[in-house]
Design an enzyme around this catalytic site. Structure first.
Site, PDB file in Angstrom:
ATOM      1  N   LYS A 171      20.442  63.365 -91.494  1.00 53.77           N
ATOM      2  CA  LYS A 171      21.712  62.641 -91.590  1.00 53.77           C
ATOM      3  C   LYS A 171      21.465  61.164 -91.858  1.00 53.77           C
ATOM      4  CE  LYS A 171      23.255  60.760 -88.132  1.00 53.77           C
ATOM      5  NZ  LYS A 171      24.024  61.194 -86.999  1.00 53.77           N
ATOM      6  N   GLU A 205      24.322  37.553 -81.804  1.00 56.28           N
ATOM      7  CA  GLU A 205      24.516  36.395 -80.922  1.00 56.28           C
ATOM      8  C   GLU A 205      25.957  36.318 -80.408  1.00 56.28           C
ATOM      9  OE1 GLU A 205      24.243  32.397 -82.722  1.00 56.28           O
ATOM     10  OE2 GLU A 205      24.469  33.333 -84.678  1.00 56.28           O
ATOM     11  N   GLU A 230      30.564  60.415 -90.303  1.00 58.16           N
ATOM     12  CA  GLU A 230      29.275  60.118 -90.938  1.00 58.16           C
ATOM     13  C   GLU A 230      29.184  60.774 -92.317  1.00 58.16           C
ATOM     14  OE1 GLU A 230      26.566  59.428 -86.933  1.00 58.16           O
ATOM     15  OE2 GLU A 230      26.617  61.409 -87.798  1.00 58.16           O
ATOM     16  N   GLY A 239      37.315  65.003 -86.912  1.00 56.06           N
ATOM     17  CA  GLY A 239      37.491  63.619 -86.489  1.00 56.06           C
ATOM     18  C   GLY A 239      36.423  63.150 -85.523  1.00 56.06           C
ATOM     19  N   TYR A 243      32.116  62.314 -84.637  1.00 53.95           N
ATOM     20  CA  TYR A 243      31.172  61.414 -85.304  1.00 53.95           C
ATOM     21  C   TYR A 243      30.511  62.056 -86.520  1.00 53.95           C
ATOM     22  CZ  TYR A 243      26.983  63.498 -83.137  1.00 53.95           C
ATOM     23  OH  TYR A 243      25.973  64.349 -82.770  1.00 53.95           O
ATOM     24  N   CYS A 257      20.318  64.517 -86.670  1.00 49.66           N
ATOM     25  CA  CYS A 257      20.080  63.068 -86.673  1.00 49.66           C
ATOM     26  C   CYS A 257      19.216  62.584 -87.845  1.00 49.66           C
ATOM     27  CB  CYS A 257      19.373  62.624 -85.401  1.00 49.66           C
ATOM     28  SG  CYS A 257      19.494  63.711 -83.981  1.00 49.66           S
ATOM     29  N   HIS A 272      20.090  32.747 -83.654  1.00 52.87           N
ATOM     30  CA  HIS A 272      20.936  32.286 -84.739  1.00 52.87           C
ATOM     31  C   HIS A 272      20.183  32.281 -86.066  1.00 52.87           C
ATOM     32  CE1 HIS A 272      24.390  30.244 -86.370  1.00 52.87           C
ATOM     33  NE2 HIS A 272      23.612  29.349 -86.941  1.00 52.87           N
ATOM     34  N   THR A 282      17.906  71.114 -84.003  1.00 50.33           N
ATOM     35  CA  THR A 282      18.998  70.575 -84.814  1.00 50.33           C
ATOM     36  C   THR A 282      18.700  69.166 -85.291  1.00 50.33           C
ATOM     37  OG1 THR A 282      20.552  71.904 -83.523  1.00 50.33           O
ATOM     38  CG2 THR A 282      21.474  70.060 -84.767  1.00 50.33           C
ATOM     39  N   CYS A 283      18.274  68.314 -84.388  1.00 51.19           N
ATOM     40  CA  CYS A 283      18.120  66.888 -84.688  1.00 51.19           C
ATOM     41  C   CYS A 283      17.189  66.663 -85.879  1.00 51.19           C
ATOM     42  CB  CYS A 283      17.597  66.171 -83.450  1.00 51.19           C
ATOM     43  SG  CYS A 283      17.446  64.405 -83.680  1.00 51.19           S
ATOM     44  N   ASP A 302      22.214  70.601 -75.467  1.00 55.36           N
ATOM     45  CA  ASP A 302      23.561  70.921 -75.954  1.00 55.36           C
ATOM     46  C   ASP A 302      24.117  72.220 -75.374  1.00 55.36           C
ATOM     47  OD1 ASP A 302      23.227  68.672 -77.494  1.00 55.36           O
ATOM     48  OD2 ASP A 302      23.687  69.640 -79.411  1.00 55.36           O
TER      49      ASP A 302
HETATM   50  C1  LIG Z   1      24.917  66.762 -88.132  1.00 54.19           C
HETATM   51  C2  LIG Z   1      24.414  66.320 -86.776  1.00 54.19           C
HETATM   52  C3  LIG Z   1      24.047  65.005 -86.594  1.00 54.19           C
HETATM   53  C4  LIG Z   1      23.576  64.592 -85.353  1.00 54.19           C
HETATM   54  N1  LIG Z   1      23.218  63.282 -85.208  1.00 54.19           N
HETATM   55  C5  LIG Z   1      22.758  62.857 -84.017  1.00 54.19           C
HETATM   56  C6  LIG Z   1      22.348  61.506 -83.843  1.00 54.19           C
HETATM   57  O1  LIG Z   1      22.422  60.700 -84.766  1.00 54.19           O
HETATM   58  N2  LIG Z   1      21.866  61.124 -82.644  1.00 54.19           N
HETATM   59  C7  LIG Z   1      21.774  61.999 -81.592  1.00 54.19           C
HETATM   60  O2  LIG Z   1      21.323  61.607 -80.517  1.00 54.19           O
HETATM   61  N3  LIG Z   1      22.163  63.292 -81.714  1.00 54.19           N
HETATM   62  C8  LIG Z   1      22.641  63.731 -82.900  1.00 54.19           C
HETATM   63  N4  LIG Z   1      23.019  65.040 -83.042  1.00 54.19           N
HETATM   64  C9  LIG Z   1      22.968  65.924 -81.863  1.00 54.19           C
HETATM   65  C10 LIG Z   1      21.541  66.426 -81.605  1.00 54.19           C
HETATM   66  O3  LIG Z   1      21.058  67.055 -82.765  1.00 54.19           O
HETATM   67  C11 LIG Z   1      21.563  67.404 -80.438  1.00 54.19           C
HETATM   68  O4  LIG Z   1      22.164  66.774 -79.328  1.00 54.19           O
HETATM   69  C12 LIG Z   1      20.156  67.838 -80.050  1.00 54.19           C
HETATM   70  O5  LIG Z   1      19.498  68.442 -81.129  1.00 54.19           O
HETATM   71  C13 LIG Z   1      20.222  68.800 -78.863  1.00 54.19           C
HETATM   72  O6  LIG Z   1      18.938  69.274 -78.557  1.00 54.19           O
HETATM   73  P1  LIG Z   1      18.758  70.691 -77.875  1.00 54.19           P
HETATM   74  O7  LIG Z   1      17.317  70.786 -77.511  1.00 54.19           O
HETATM   75  O8  LIG Z   1      19.765  70.901 -76.826  1.00 54.19           O
HETATM   76  O9  LIG Z   1      19.130  71.746 -79.009  1.00 54.19           O
HETATM   77  P2  LIG Z   1      18.626  71.913 -80.509  1.00 54.19           P
HETATM   78  O10 LIG Z   1      17.960  70.709 -81.022  1.00 54.19           O
HETATM   79  O11 LIG Z   1      19.781  72.456 -81.249  1.00 54.19           O
HETATM   80  O12 LIG Z   1      17.492  73.038 -80.387  1.00 54.19           O
HETATM   81  C14 LIG Z   1      17.771  74.348 -80.027  1.00 54.19           C
HETATM   82  C15 LIG Z   1      16.739  75.236 -80.698  1.00 54.19           C
HETATM   83  O13 LIG Z   1      16.792  76.513 -80.093  1.00 54.19           O
HETATM   84  C16 LIG Z   1      16.581  77.490 -81.089  1.00 54.19           C
HETATM   85  N5  LIG Z   1      17.110  78.739 -80.571  1.00 54.19           N
HETATM   86  C17 LIG Z   1      18.401  79.042 -80.295  1.00 54.19           C
HETATM   87  N6  LIG Z   1      18.493  80.249 -79.735  1.00 54.19           N
HETATM   88  C18 LIG Z   1      17.222  80.727 -79.637  1.00 54.19           C
HETATM   89  C19 LIG Z   1      16.657  81.923 -79.131  1.00 54.19           C
HETATM   90  N7  LIG Z   1      17.412  82.880 -78.571  1.00 54.19           N
HETATM   91  N8  LIG Z   1      15.325  82.080 -79.206  1.00 54.19           N
HETATM   92  C20 LIG Z   1      14.528  81.133 -79.773  1.00 54.19           C
HETATM   93  N9  LIG Z   1      15.021  79.986 -80.249  1.00 54.19           N
HETATM   94  C21 LIG Z   1      16.340  79.775 -80.179  1.00 54.19           C
HETATM   95  C22 LIG Z   1      17.313  76.929 -82.301  1.00 54.19           C
HETATM   96  O14 LIG Z   1      16.842  77.500 -83.500  1.00 54.19           O
HETATM   97  C23 LIG Z   1      16.990  75.454 -82.181  1.00 54.19           C
HETATM   98  O15 LIG Z   1      15.829  75.098 -82.907  1.00 54.19           O
HETATM   99  C24 LIG Z   1      23.474  65.510 -84.274  1.00 54.19           C
HETATM  100  C25 LIG Z   1      23.849  66.842 -84.465  1.00 54.19           C
HETATM  101  C26 LIG Z   1      24.314  67.246 -85.697  1.00 54.19           C
HETATM  102  C27 LIG Z   1      24.707  68.677 -85.898  1.00 54.19           C
END
Ligand SMILES: Cc1cc2nc3c(=O)[nH]c(=O)nc-3n(C[C@H](O)[C@H](O)[C@H](O)COP(=O)(O)OP(=O)(O)OC[C@H]3O[C@@H](n4cnc5c(N)ncnc54)[C@H](O)[C@@H]3O)c2cc1C
Length: 452
Positions: free
Chosen positions: A51, A440, A181, A175, A177, A48, A435, A42-43, A302
């Protein structure tokens, strides 16, 4: 002894899964990782990184305006959404290849497709089964949309990153983050933006001063921010969309983005059948070491719904690799995790809010400052920066630091080290400021504005 194909099989190559795979391999484990959609998760793909690139893009509108105060004349301006998205996509594609290389270089076996748990030591993918001593669920989360009539006409954050054109009018519902954003991004890029949130004030869980300040500042920038407002249905209306609100009023828009929640990615991947306990929200239940109710199955990121941030998923991954393969059982530490909201202006925060600190410690001192940043003395922009320290009266430790203003994330990252180390207010005060900076102010706030 059973010989498994791998020591660790990871489901999902996102922030947590990639790091867990690489670190485990570096400790000598035989690792496979399955990814069904995009490397980096996702990130990197719809979170992230894209975004923040869009936030940068949207900020230029104000920067061009502000330039006049410094003597610059900026010529005619135009904005090309398609070019921005193309450039963003190119960068993301580059990052995807970087992730592939990192995994390959670490000796991790990459598998493409959707993986499903068959039993505590077996995973199925593309009609083949793989066995492993340990399985790691790192499947992340997915946006959830409310079940209202016409919801198929709305989009989630996933689609917002791939719109063909910049909508002229946008409604952002939510509501959290992600909602604030996107409201800032669309408003900055020139869309007429309405943000709707069903509660009294957005950003629940953040410090109240921060929440109020951001609401004020977003309104100054022109976002039509409405609280206690909720969409009950969406209809097509000519070439546009019409959102009906709970109070019976309508708003027309070209796109409606719902950023109202995310759910753990657990559906149809065999977890319940294998005996893995989920909580009421569908998140995988884990112990302090990220172990699920099935001893050979672990979960991070997540999908466990602990603190849904990329650096937290990475931290949990590092701890897990140490636990499993470095002979060093390690619990991830979820205390004092700093975080930023890339709203406009930005938020940075670490530790307890004023109300949480009051509840925890009883007697606290609160230091707060609100000022117009130096830059805006010449731009004339009416934007204020707010900073706040929350101190436990008894120990004099700074237990919370909050900021709304430019570069809040950059500033709070440094402050977070001090908070994590248990620095006292006196130690903040004994630090000489830099400064002229906004930062600061964090070491020059002398008189509490509230004590209780
Ligand atoms: C719009 C948005 C903005 C964000 N901005 C920020 C930020 O600024 N800073 C920050 O710290 N966090 C941010 N986040 C949160 C961050 O993206 C997540 O916390 C992070 O990606 C979680 O990582 P993860 O490894 O748990 O899951 P993910 O990164 O979601 O990875 C899970 C992966 O598993 C894969 N998958 C799922 N099921 C299966 C399966 N059965 N077999 C094979 N693959 C599979 C998916 O395709 C995915 O690629 C944001 C999230 C969103 C939606």
């Amino acid at each position: 002894m059973t010989e498994y194909d791998f020591d660790l099989f990871v489901l999902g190559a996102g922030s947590g899964g990639v790091r867990a795979s690489r670190m485990s391999a570096s400790h000598g484990a035989r690792v496979a990782v399955a990814e069904e959609r995009y490397l980096g998760g996702t990130c990197v793909n719809v979170g992230c990184i894209p975004k923040k690139l869009l936030v940068y893009a949207s900020h230029f509108a104000e920067d061009f305006e502000d330039a006049a105060g410094f003597g610059w004349s900026v010529g005619e301006r135009s904005f090309d959404w398609a070019r921005l998205i193309e450039n963003k996509d190119r960068e993301i594609a580059r990052l995807n290849t970087v992730y592939a290389r990192l995994l390959d270089d670490a000796g991790v076996k990459r598998l493409e497709g959707r993986a499903r748990v068959v039993d505590p030591h077996t995973v199925e993918l593309g009609g083949r089964t793989y066995t492993a001593a340990n399985l790691l669920v790192a499947t992340g989360g997915w946006p959830t949309l409310p079940e209202i009539p016409g919801i198929e006409l709305a989009i989630s954050s996933n689609e917002a990153f791939h719109l063909k054109e910049l909508p002229g009018r946008v409604i952002v519902a939510g509501g959290g983050y992600i909602a604030v954003e996107f409201a800032g991004i669309f408003q900055g890029l020139g869309a007429r933006t309405t943000q709707l949130y069903r509660g009294e004030l957005f950003l629940r869980g953040f410090d109240d001063d921060v929440r109020r300040t951001l609401a004020e500042e977003m309104r100054k920038k022109g976002v039509d921010l409405r609280f206690e407002a909720m969409i009950t249905r969406i209809d097509k209306h000519g070439g546009a969309l019409r959102a009906r609100l709970a109070d019976g009023s309508d708003i027309e828009a070209d796109q409606i983005l719902f950023a109202t929640g995310r759910a753990p990615n657990v559906a149809g991947i065999g977890l319940v059948e294998a005996g893995v306990a989920l909580d009421a929200s569908g998140a995988v239940v884990v112990d302090a070491y990220s172990r699920t109710s099935v001893p050979s199955i672990w979960a991070i990121g997540d999908v466990t719904n602990r603190l849904n941030l990329t650096p937290v998923a990475i931290h949990e991954a590092m701890a897990l690799a140490a636990t499993l393969f470095a002979n060093h059982p390690t619990k991830p530490d979820h205390s004092d995790v700093p975080t930023a909201v890339f709203s406009q202006p930005a938020i940075g925060t670490v530790g307890l809010t004023e109300s949480a600190a009051r509840q925890r410690f009883g007697a606290i001192d609160v230091y707060r400052t609100s000022f117009r940043p130096l830059r805006h003395t010449l731009t004339g922009r009416d934007e204020k920066t707010v900073m706040k320290l929350v101190v436990d009266r008894a120990s004099q430790r700074v237990v919370g630091a909050h900021m709304v203003g430019p570069e809040a994330g950059e500033i709070i990252q440094g402050i977070a080290i001090a908070v994590k180390m248990g620095a006292t207010k006196a130690q903040f005060d004994s630090t000489v400021g830099i400064h002229p900076t906004s930062a600061e102010e964090f070491v020059t706030m002398r008189v509490p504005v509230a004590s209780s």
